[in-house]
Design a protein around this motif. Structure first.
Motif, PDB file in Angstrom:
ATOM      1  N   GLN A 151     -57.536 -73.657  71.520  1.00 18.37           N
ATOM      2  CA  GLN A 151     -57.980 -72.892  70.316  1.00 18.37           C
ATOM      3  C   GLN A 151     -59.586 -73.523  70.052  1.00 18.37           C
ATOM      4  O   GLN A 151     -59.667 -74.691  70.234  1.00 18.37           O
ATOM      5  CB  GLN A 151     -57.150 -72.998  69.208  1.00 18.37           C
ATOM      6  CG  GLN A 151     -56.010 -72.331  69.109  1.00 18.37           C
ATOM      7  CD  GLN A 151     -54.826 -73.150  69.940  1.00 18.37           C
ATOM      8  OE1 GLN A 151     -54.597 -74.379  69.827  1.00 18.37           O
ATOM      9  NE2 GLN A 151     -54.019 -72.606  70.807  1.00 18.37           N
ATOM     10  N   ILE A 160     -63.106 -84.005  70.643  1.00 15.90           N
ATOM     11  CA  ILE A 160     -62.935 -82.594  71.223  1.00 15.90           C
ATOM     12  C   ILE A 160     -63.643 -81.587  70.820  1.00 15.90           C
ATOM     13  O   ILE A 160     -63.355 -80.565  70.175  1.00 15.90           O
ATOM     14  CB  ILE A 160     -61.365 -82.234  71.234  1.00 15.90           C
ATOM     15  CG1 ILE A 160     -60.794 -82.393  69.761  1.00 15.90           C
ATOM     16  CG2 ILE A 160     -60.479 -83.301  71.778  1.00 15.90           C
ATOM     17  CD1 ILE A 160     -59.441 -82.076  69.436  1.00 15.90           C
ATOM     18  N   THR A 161     -65.086 -81.843  70.895  1.00 18.47           N
ATOM     19  CA  THR A 161     -66.175 -81.023  70.479  1.00 18.47           C
ATOM     20  C   THR A 161     -67.216 -80.769  71.401  1.00 18.47           C
ATOM     21  O   THR A 161     -67.452 -81.639  71.921  1.00 18.47           O
ATOM     22  CB  THR A 161     -66.619 -81.494  68.853  1.00 18.47           C
ATOM     23  OG1 THR A 161     -65.494 -81.714  67.991  1.00 18.47           O
ATOM     24  CG2 THR A 161     -67.770 -80.580  68.286  1.00 18.47           C
ATOM     25  N   SER A 189     -58.636 -77.668  70.231  1.00 20.45           N
ATOM     26  CA  SER A 189     -57.466 -78.068  69.766  1.00 20.45           C
ATOM     27  C   SER A 189     -56.424 -77.225  70.824  1.00 20.45           C
ATOM     28  O   SER A 189     -56.830 -76.149  71.494  1.00 20.45           O
ATOM     29  CB  SER A 189     -56.894 -77.969  68.434  1.00 20.45           C
ATOM     30  OG  SER A 189     -56.967 -76.351  68.124  1.00 20.45           O
TER      31      SER A 189
END
Length: 126
Positions: A3, A77-78, A25
């Motif tokens: 996502q 996680i970006t 995510s």
């Protein structure tokens, strides 16, 4: 499943800067190469930039080279897109996307990217 949620868009004057973020995510984010695309009204999706899973390799469309910088933080996680020297023609909805390999990410084709965010609007006033 991955996502993706973009943020950071907005209205900026020509010559200004914006930083877009794409929070991921789901499945292991670091396994994926990531890309940014944009879509202006009435136009097709346009490839903007891509970054490999390690972050060591990047690739840019000629139209943004030298002005935009893609980066990623796998711990957070970006993925980020720093946009400088913005022009009116940069106005578009910006999307981040995930590709299962660096080879696929480099094709610049939307169909080689498996997961997409919902997009964030960037408007540059002249």
């Amino acid at each position: 499943q991955v996502q993706l949620v973009e943020s950071g868009g907005g209205l900026v004057q020509a010559g200004g800067s914006l930083r877009l973020s794409c929070a991921a995510s789901g499945r292991t984010f670091s396994n994926y190469a990531m890309g940014w695309f944009r879509q202006a009204p009435g136009k097709e999706h346009e490839f903007v930039a891509a970054i490999s899973w390690s972050g060591l390799n990047t690739y840019y469309a000629d139209s943004v080279k030298g002005r935009f910088t893609i980066s990623r933080d796998n711990a957070k996680i970006t993925v980020y897109l720093q946009m400088n020297s913005l022009k009116a023609e940069d106005t578009a909805v910006y999307y981040c996307a995930a590709a299962s390999s660096w080879r696929k990410a480099l094709t610049e084709n939307t169909y080689d990217y498996d997961y997409w965010g919902q997009g964030t609007q960037v408007t540059v006033s002249s």
